[in-house]
Design a protein around this motif. Sequence first.
Motif, mmCIF file in Angstrom:
data_model
loop_
_atom_site.group_PDB
_atom_site.id
_atom_site.type_symbol
_atom_site.label_atom_id
_atom_site.label_comp_id
_atom_site.label_asym_id
_atom_site.label_seq_id
_atom_site.Cartn_x
_atom_site.Cartn_y
_atom_site.Cartn_z
ATOM 1 N N ALA A 119 49.360 36.067 25.242
ATOM 2 C CA ALA A 119 48.327 36.675 26.077
ATOM 3 C C ALA A 119 47.319 35.618 26.490
ATOM 4 O O ALA A 119 46.850 34.824 25.670
ATOM 5 C CB ALA A 119 47.629 37.804 25.322
ATOM 6 N N SER A 120 47.021 35.576 27.798
ATOM 7 C CA SER A 120 46.056 34.604 28.285
ATOM 8 C C SER A 120 44.642 35.084 27.966
ATOM 9 O O SER A 120 44.367 36.286 27.962
ATOM 10 C CB SER A 120 46.210 34.436 29.799
ATOM 11 N N PRO A 121 43.732 34.158 27.687
ATOM 12 C CA PRO A 121 42.357 34.563 27.363
ATOM 13 C C PRO A 121 41.683 35.193 28.565
ATOM 14 O O PRO A 121 41.966 34.843 29.710
ATOM 15 C CB PRO A 121 41.691 33.225 26.978
ATOM 16 N N PRO A 122 40.789 36.155 28.352
ATOM 17 C CA PRO A 122 40.104 36.796 29.477
ATOM 18 C C PRO A 122 39.226 35.798 30.216
ATOM 19 O O PRO A 122 38.582 34.940 29.626
ATOM 20 C CB PRO A 122 39.260 37.883 28.797
ATOM 21 N N THR A 123 39.226 35.937 31.542
ATOM 22 C CA THR A 123 38.429 35.046 32.375
ATOM 23 C C THR A 123 37.330 35.847 33.064
ATOM 24 O O THR A 123 37.388 37.073 33.178
ATOM 25 C CB THR A 123 39.302 34.357 33.439
ATOM 26 N N VAL A 124 36.319 35.118 33.525
ATOM 27 C CA VAL A 124 35.191 35.733 34.209
ATOM 28 C C VAL A 124 34.780 34.805 35.343
ATOM 29 O O VAL A 124 34.857 33.581 35.230
ATOM 30 C CB VAL A 124 34.017 35.967 33.226
ATOM 31 N N SER A 243 36.245 30.614 38.194
ATOM 32 C CA SER A 243 36.742 31.609 37.225
ATOM 33 C C SER A 243 37.249 30.853 36.012
ATOM 34 O O SER A 243 38.148 30.009 36.127
ATOM 35 C CB SER A 243 37.865 32.452 37.837
ATOM 36 N N PRO A 245 37.655 30.915 31.338
ATOM 37 C CA PRO A 245 37.604 31.748 30.127
ATOM 38 C C PRO A 245 36.177 31.932 29.624
ATOM 39 O O PRO A 245 35.349 31.023 29.706
ATOM 40 C CB PRO A 245 38.463 30.958 29.125
#
Length: 268
Positions: A119-124, A243, A245
């Motif tokens: 799972a890829s880390p959440p990005t913002v 964008s 992590p």
Amino acid sequence: MTVLRFLIILLLMLNILALAAIQGWLGTPAPSGEPERIANQLNPEHIRLSSETATGAPVAAEPAEQTTAASPSADTNGLLTSEATPSPPDPAREAEPPTLAATAPMPPAAAEPPPAEAASPPTVCQAWGGLSADEAERLSARLRRIGVTATRSRSETPDSWWVRIPPQRSRAEAEARVAELRILGVTDTYIVPEPGPTQFAVSLGVFKTESRARLLLGQLRERGVRNAGIEPRMTTTHRIQASLPVAQLRNVEQAVPGVGAKRQACTR
């Protein structure tokens, strides 16, 4: 002649003894055939041919205890002879069907499930605005170091508002304007000496807000100053948007002290 005669008589006696032994005249049983030999064995009814067992013919049950002890038989001379009794074959073992483990085909091996993707880390999406050229360059370099491509833009924004009399053609003309202002009661003046588009302008005040600048301009006009005005002083600012992590935000902002206060969420 006497020796020859003795040999002939001896040969005849040996032949007679041999004939008597064959015929059983001397008390020894004469040799017999195969049927008589089988009849002399113990328990002949237990003997079954292999062909009878294979075709499913009934076979007598085995005795509780099988022995291979020799059965004595006395001959006419008092000698003992023995023959071993063969044990009958076991029909249960011969007719036993093959087990399922030996004949049943092996089931196909279950296919291994494909490995789950990490799972890829959440990005913002974040944007840093109002940056100087140096701040924008350092922030972009840190983002590139962690593999993030940033979008960079620049804009001109008012940094302050300047109340002034426009630049004059010479310093003498600028000094003449200052003399007029003093007559009107305006003493806070400054002639810009630096070469450029604002050289020989007469500065009356610089304000961080436009409202303060307009307040001073109104007071000057009340005193009779007619050629004064407001000029916004522009500054170039940079904006970085990327964008990345969430866990990398602090790491990125450590490269530019104070840049965290200029960060905000991206506008869609």
